[in-house]
Scaffold this motif. Structure first.
Motif, PDB file in Angstrom:
ATOM      1  N   VAL A 204      -7.942  13.910 -10.781  1.00 52.47           N
ATOM      2  CA  VAL A 204      -8.630  12.821 -11.479  1.00 52.47           C
ATOM      3  C   VAL A 204      -8.616  13.083 -12.984  1.00 52.47           C
ATOM      4  O   VAL A 204      -8.985  14.169 -13.453  1.00 52.47           O
ATOM      5  CB  VAL A 204     -10.084  12.686 -10.980  1.00 52.47           C
ATOM      6  N   GLY A 205      -8.183  12.085 -13.736  1.00 53.79           N
ATOM      7  CA  GLY A 205      -8.092  12.216 -15.188  1.00 53.79           C
ATOM      8  C   GLY A 205      -9.072  11.317 -15.911  1.00 53.79           C
ATOM      9  O   GLY A 205      -9.871  10.589 -15.307  1.00 53.79           O
ATOM     10  N   TRP A 206      -8.979  11.348 -17.269  1.00 50.31           N
ATOM     11  CA  TRP A 206      -9.890  10.534 -18.085  1.00 50.31           C
ATOM     12  C   TRP A 206      -9.677   9.046 -17.836  1.00 50.31           C
ATOM     13  O   TRP A 206     -10.634   8.264 -17.837  1.00 50.31           O
ATOM     14  CB  TRP A 206      -9.692  10.855 -19.573  1.00 50.31           C
ATOM     15  N   ALA A 207      -8.435   8.650 -17.652  1.00 49.56           N
ATOM     16  CA  ALA A 207      -8.171   7.231 -17.410  1.00 49.56           C
ATOM     17  C   ALA A 207      -8.855   6.753 -16.135  1.00 49.56           C
ATOM     18  O   ALA A 207      -9.389   5.642 -16.078  1.00 49.56           O
ATOM     19  CB  ALA A 207      -6.665   6.990 -17.328  1.00 49.56           C
ATOM     20  N   ASP A 208      -8.877   7.621 -15.135  1.00 50.36           N
ATOM     21  CA  ASP A 208      -9.558   7.275 -13.882  1.00 50.36           C
ATOM     22  C   ASP A 208     -11.067   7.181 -14.102  1.00 50.36           C
ATOM     23  O   ASP A 208     -11.738   6.296 -13.565  1.00 50.36           O
ATOM     24  CB  ASP A 208      -9.263   8.325 -12.812  1.00 50.36           C
ATOM     25  N   THR A 209     -11.599   8.108 -14.916  1.00 51.60           N
ATOM     26  CA  THR A 209     -13.032   8.101 -15.213  1.00 51.60           C
ATOM     27  C   THR A 209     -13.414   6.809 -15.924  1.00 51.60           C
ATOM     28  O   THR A 209     -14.449   6.192 -15.618  1.00 51.60           O
ATOM     29  CB  THR A 209     -13.390   9.311 -16.091  1.00 51.60           C
ATOM     30  N   LYS A 210     -12.566   6.403 -16.845  1.00 53.04           N
ATOM     31  CA  LYS A 210     -12.829   5.166 -17.570  1.00 53.04           C
ATOM     32  C   LYS A 210     -12.779   3.960 -16.636  1.00 53.04           C
ATOM     33  O   LYS A 210     -13.584   3.028 -16.749  1.00 53.04           O
ATOM     34  CB  LYS A 210     -11.809   5.010 -18.695  1.00 53.04           C
ATOM     35  N   GLU A 211     -11.836   3.999 -15.717  1.00 56.73           N
ATOM     36  CA  GLU A 211     -11.693   2.897 -14.752  1.00 56.73           C
ATOM     37  C   GLU A 211     -12.839   2.898 -13.747  1.00 56.73           C
ATOM     38  O   GLU A 211     -13.228   1.856 -13.227  1.00 56.73           O
ATOM     39  CB  GLU A 211     -10.359   3.038 -14.019  1.00 56.73           C
ATOM     40  N   GLY A 212     -13.377   4.067 -13.456  1.00 60.48           N
ATOM     41  CA  GLY A 212     -14.484   4.169 -12.525  1.00 60.48           C
ATOM     42  C   GLY A 212     -14.074   4.352 -11.078  1.00 60.48           C
ATOM     43  O   GLY A 212     -14.922   4.469 -10.199  1.00 60.48           O
ATOM     44  N   LYS A 213     -12.777   4.416 -10.845  1.00 65.41           N
ATOM     45  CA  LYS A 213     -12.306   4.581  -9.471  1.00 65.41           C
ATOM     46  C   LYS A 213     -10.812   4.901  -9.490  1.00 65.41           C
ATOM     47  O   LYS A 213     -10.118   4.652 -10.472  1.00 65.41           O
ATOM     48  CB  LYS A 213     -12.557   3.326  -8.641  1.00 65.41           C
ATOM     49  N   VAL A 214     -10.362   5.477  -8.390  1.00 70.10           N
ATOM     50  CA  VAL A 214      -8.930   5.688  -8.174  1.00 70.10           C
ATOM     51  C   VAL A 214      -8.545   4.882  -6.943  1.00 70.10           C
ATOM     52  O   VAL A 214      -9.000   5.182  -5.835  1.00 70.10           O
ATOM     53  CB  VAL A 214      -8.585   7.177  -7.940  1.00 70.10           C
ATOM     54  N   THR A 215      -7.773   3.863  -7.155  1.00 72.67           N
ATOM     55  CA  THR A 215      -7.305   3.018  -6.055  1.00 72.67           C
ATOM     56  C   THR A 215      -5.789   3.104  -6.002  1.00 72.67           C
ATOM     57  O   THR A 215      -5.124   2.871  -7.016  1.00 72.67           O
ATOM     58  CB  THR A 215      -7.727   1.555  -6.241  1.00 72.67           C
ATOM     59  N   ASN A 216      -5.289   3.452  -4.870  1.00 76.00           N
ATOM     60  CA  ASN A 216      -3.828   3.475  -4.757  1.00 76.00           C
ATOM     61  C   ASN A 216      -3.380   2.901  -3.426  1.00 76.00           C
ATOM     62  O   ASN A 216      -4.141   2.828  -2.460  1.00 76.00           O
ATOM     63  CB  ASN A 216      -3.269   4.881  -4.993  1.00 76.00           C
ATOM     64  N   THR A 217      -2.132   2.510  -3.412  1.00 78.44           N
ATOM     65  CA  THR A 217      -1.561   1.792  -2.276  1.00 78.44           C
ATOM     66  C   THR A 217      -0.331   2.538  -1.766  1.00 78.44           C
ATOM     67  O   THR A 217       0.492   2.999  -2.559  1.00 78.44           O
ATOM     68  CB  THR A 217      -1.160   0.368  -2.695  1.00 78.44           C
ATOM     69  N   ALA A 218      -0.224   2.633  -0.465  1.00 82.82           N
ATOM     70  CA  ALA A 218       0.939   3.274   0.151  1.00 82.82           C
ATOM     71  C   ALA A 218       1.512   2.361   1.217  1.00 82.82           C
ATOM     72  O   ALA A 218       0.808   1.538   1.810  1.00 82.82           O
ATOM     73  CB  ALA A 218       0.558   4.622   0.752  1.00 82.82           C
ATOM     74  N   TYR A 219       2.797   2.507   1.452  1.00 79.89           N
ATOM     75  CA  TYR A 219       3.417   1.793   2.567  1.00 79.89           C
ATOM     76  C   TYR A 219       4.489   2.687   3.173  1.00 79.89           C
ATOM     77  O   TYR A 219       5.018   3.596   2.515  1.00 79.89           O
ATOM     78  CB  TYR A 219       4.005   0.453   2.129  1.00 79.89           C
ATOM     79  N   ALA A 220       4.763   2.449   4.435  1.00 82.26           N
ATOM     80  CA  ALA A 220       5.801   3.201   5.148  1.00 82.26           C
ATOM     81  C   ALA A 220       7.050   2.341   5.242  1.00 82.26           C
ATOM     82  O   ALA A 220       6.985   1.110   5.281  1.00 82.26           O
ATOM     83  CB  ALA A 220       5.320   3.593   6.540  1.00 82.26           C
ATOM     84  N   SER A 221       8.193   2.993   5.279  1.00 85.20           N
ATOM     85  CA  SER A 221       9.448   2.281   5.471  1.00 85.20           C
ATOM     86  C   SER A 221      10.371   3.110   6.348  1.00 85.20           C
ATOM     87  O   SER A 221      10.179   4.321   6.527  1.00 85.20           O
ATOM     88  CB  SER A 221      10.119   1.976   4.126  1.00 85.20           C
ATOM     89  N   GLY A 222      11.362   2.450   6.914  1.00 86.76           N
ATOM     90  CA  GLY A 222      12.348   3.107   7.757  1.00 86.76           C
ATOM     91  C   GLY A 222      13.508   2.172   7.974  1.00 86.76           C
ATOM     92  O   GLY A 222      13.597   1.104   7.347  1.00 86.76           O
ATOM     93  N   THR A 223      14.400   2.540   8.872  1.00 87.30           N
ATOM     94  CA  THR A 223      15.565   1.697   9.135  1.00 87.30           C
ATOM     95  C   THR A 223      15.760   1.511  10.631  1.00 87.30           C
ATOM     96  O   THR A 223      15.473   2.397  11.440  1.00 87.30           O
ATOM     97  CB  THR A 223      16.844   2.297   8.527  1.00 87.30           C
ATOM     98  N   TYR A 224      16.255   0.319  10.978  1.00 92.44           N
ATOM     99  CA  TYR A 224      16.705   0.016  12.331  1.00 92.44           C
ATOM    100  C   TYR A 224      18.084  -0.610  12.167  1.00 92.44           C
ATOM    101  O   TYR A 224      18.211  -1.760  11.755  1.00 92.44           O
ATOM    102  CB  TYR A 224      15.743  -0.950  13.030  1.00 92.44           C
ATOM    103  N   GLY A 225      19.118   0.196  12.450  1.00 91.64           N
ATOM    104  CA  GLY A 225      20.472  -0.266  12.161  1.00 91.64           C
ATOM    105  C   GLY A 225      20.595  -0.541  10.672  1.00 91.64           C
ATOM    106  O   GLY A 225      20.173   0.262   9.835  1.00 91.64           O
ATOM    107  N   PRO A 226      21.120  -1.718  10.298  1.00 87.14           N
ATOM    108  CA  PRO A 226      21.226  -2.046   8.871  1.00 87.14           C
ATOM    109  C   PRO A 226      19.937  -2.611   8.285  1.00 87.14           C
ATOM    110  O   PRO A 226      19.845  -2.861   7.090  1.00 87.14           O
ATOM    111  CB  PRO A 226      22.329  -3.115   8.854  1.00 87.14           C
ATOM    112  N   GLN A 227      18.931  -2.786   9.127  1.00 86.41           N
ATOM    113  CA  GLN A 227      17.689  -3.449   8.701  1.00 86.41           C
ATOM    114  C   GLN A 227      16.687  -2.442   8.153  1.00 86.41           C
ATOM    115  O   GLN A 227      16.457  -1.382   8.734  1.00 86.41           O
ATOM    116  CB  GLN A 227      17.086  -4.195   9.894  1.00 86.41           C
ATOM    117  N   THR A 228      16.082  -2.786   7.013  1.00 87.77           N
ATOM    118  CA  THR A 228      15.003  -1.974   6.450  1.00 87.77           C
ATOM    119  C   THR A 228      13.669  -2.477   6.986  1.00 87.77           C
ATOM    120  O   THR A 228      13.398  -3.678   6.974  1.00 87.77           O
ATOM    121  CB  THR A 228      14.998  -2.055   4.914  1.00 87.77           C
ATOM    122  N   VAL A 229      12.873  -1.551   7.482  1.00 88.65           N
ATOM    123  CA  VAL A 229      11.575  -1.879   8.079  1.00 88.65           C
ATOM    124  C   VAL A 229      10.486  -1.394   7.128  1.00 88.65           C
ATOM    125  O   VAL A 229      10.483  -0.230   6.733  1.00 88.65           O
ATOM    126  CB  VAL A 229      11.408  -1.206   9.450  1.00 88.65           C
TER     127      VAL A 229
END
Length: 275
Positions: A204-229
């Protein structure tokens, strides 16, 4: 004298049939004996209404064959949904005729046509769960209270599920805030999951302190044949507290100087990590 009949049978079309299609069967009857056989008929255990050339009025499918002669009879059949479920239509026919007072049967002839099977429904999908745990130096004062302050470390863990009906390969987790993420396995069979974790804790840094929170987003990915999931995103928020008399640094300032800079509606999501 040797009365004898031989029967061959074909069907058109012979494959990729669906309910409602019509199959036309051709029955070729040949006199392979040495005497004339009369009143030729063909019966089929599935097809009705078979007709032959030179049929007599009011008496379908009757004709005469001299030795060596052949005739082609025809019949039609409409494919049913039950046939489609079975995947094929197998039916048997036999011809017969008369020689004087003797019935002359042919061999039995069987022909198979195949139906168009129901396409297997392929569902491709990933889902992701995400957890965050705060590691702080003030373990005895604030451990587990869910907030973070400048300098604290946030440990991110993830669980990626295969929610589809086929295997997904090259499974990865993308989390720009957490940085590099590694997973226990990168190939998931249907209904299975893998646990993943950020290689380096987030500090946690000063920018996070100023913002008042740390919010982040994650997603999973993979492949099925030529298709990206790609999964739907998973969002986690850790609220930040910091003040002149932060409870993490007791003895500084007055008690009423302790100030939380997190937004009033900030709801922290700290939980124990995935195993």
């Amino acid at each position: 004298m040797n009365p004898k009949l031989t029967l061959t049978k074909t069907g058109t079309p012979a494959s990729n049939l669906k309910a409602g299609d019509t199959v036309t069967y051709t029955y070729t009857v040949t006199n392979t004996g040495n005497v004339t056989v009369t009143e030729i008929t063909v019966v089929d255990d599935t097809v009705t209404g078979i007709t032959c050339p030179a049929a007599q009025p009011g008496n379908l499918a009757q004709a005469d064959l001299a030795p060596g002669e052949s005739l082609a009879c025809t019949g039609t059949y409409t494919v049913t949904q039950q046939d489609v479920k079975k995947g094929q239509i197998v039916n048997t026919a036999q011809a017969q005729g008369d020689y004087e007072d003797q019935v002359v049967p042919s061999n039995e002839a069987t022909f198979t046509v195949t139906t168009k099977g129901k396409k297997k429904v392929v569902q491709v999908g990933l889902s992701i769960g995400k957890k965050a745990r705060v590691e702080s130096d003030c373990r005895n004062t604030c451990q587990g209270e869910g907030f973070a302050a400048k300098g604290d470390r946030i440990i991110y863990t993830y669980r990626v599920y295969n929610s589809g009906t086929v295997a997904v390969t090259n499974v990865t987790v993308n989390d720009p805030t957490a940085g590099q993420v590694v997973c226990n396995t990168t190939t998931l069979a249907p209904g299975t999951f893998t646990d993943c974790h950020a290689v380096t804790p987030y500090v946690v840094g000063w920018a996070d302190t100023k913002e008042g929170k740390v919010t982040n987003t994650a997603y999973a990915s993979g492949t099925y044949g030529p298709q990206t999931v790609v999964s739907d995103p998973a969002v986690v928020t850790i609220c930040i507290t910091q003040g002149k008399s932060d409870h993490r640094t007791p003895g500084k300032g007055q008690e009423n100087d302790d100030t939380r800079t997190a937004p009033r509606d900030c709801k922290t999501n700290e939980t124990e990590p995935f195993v």
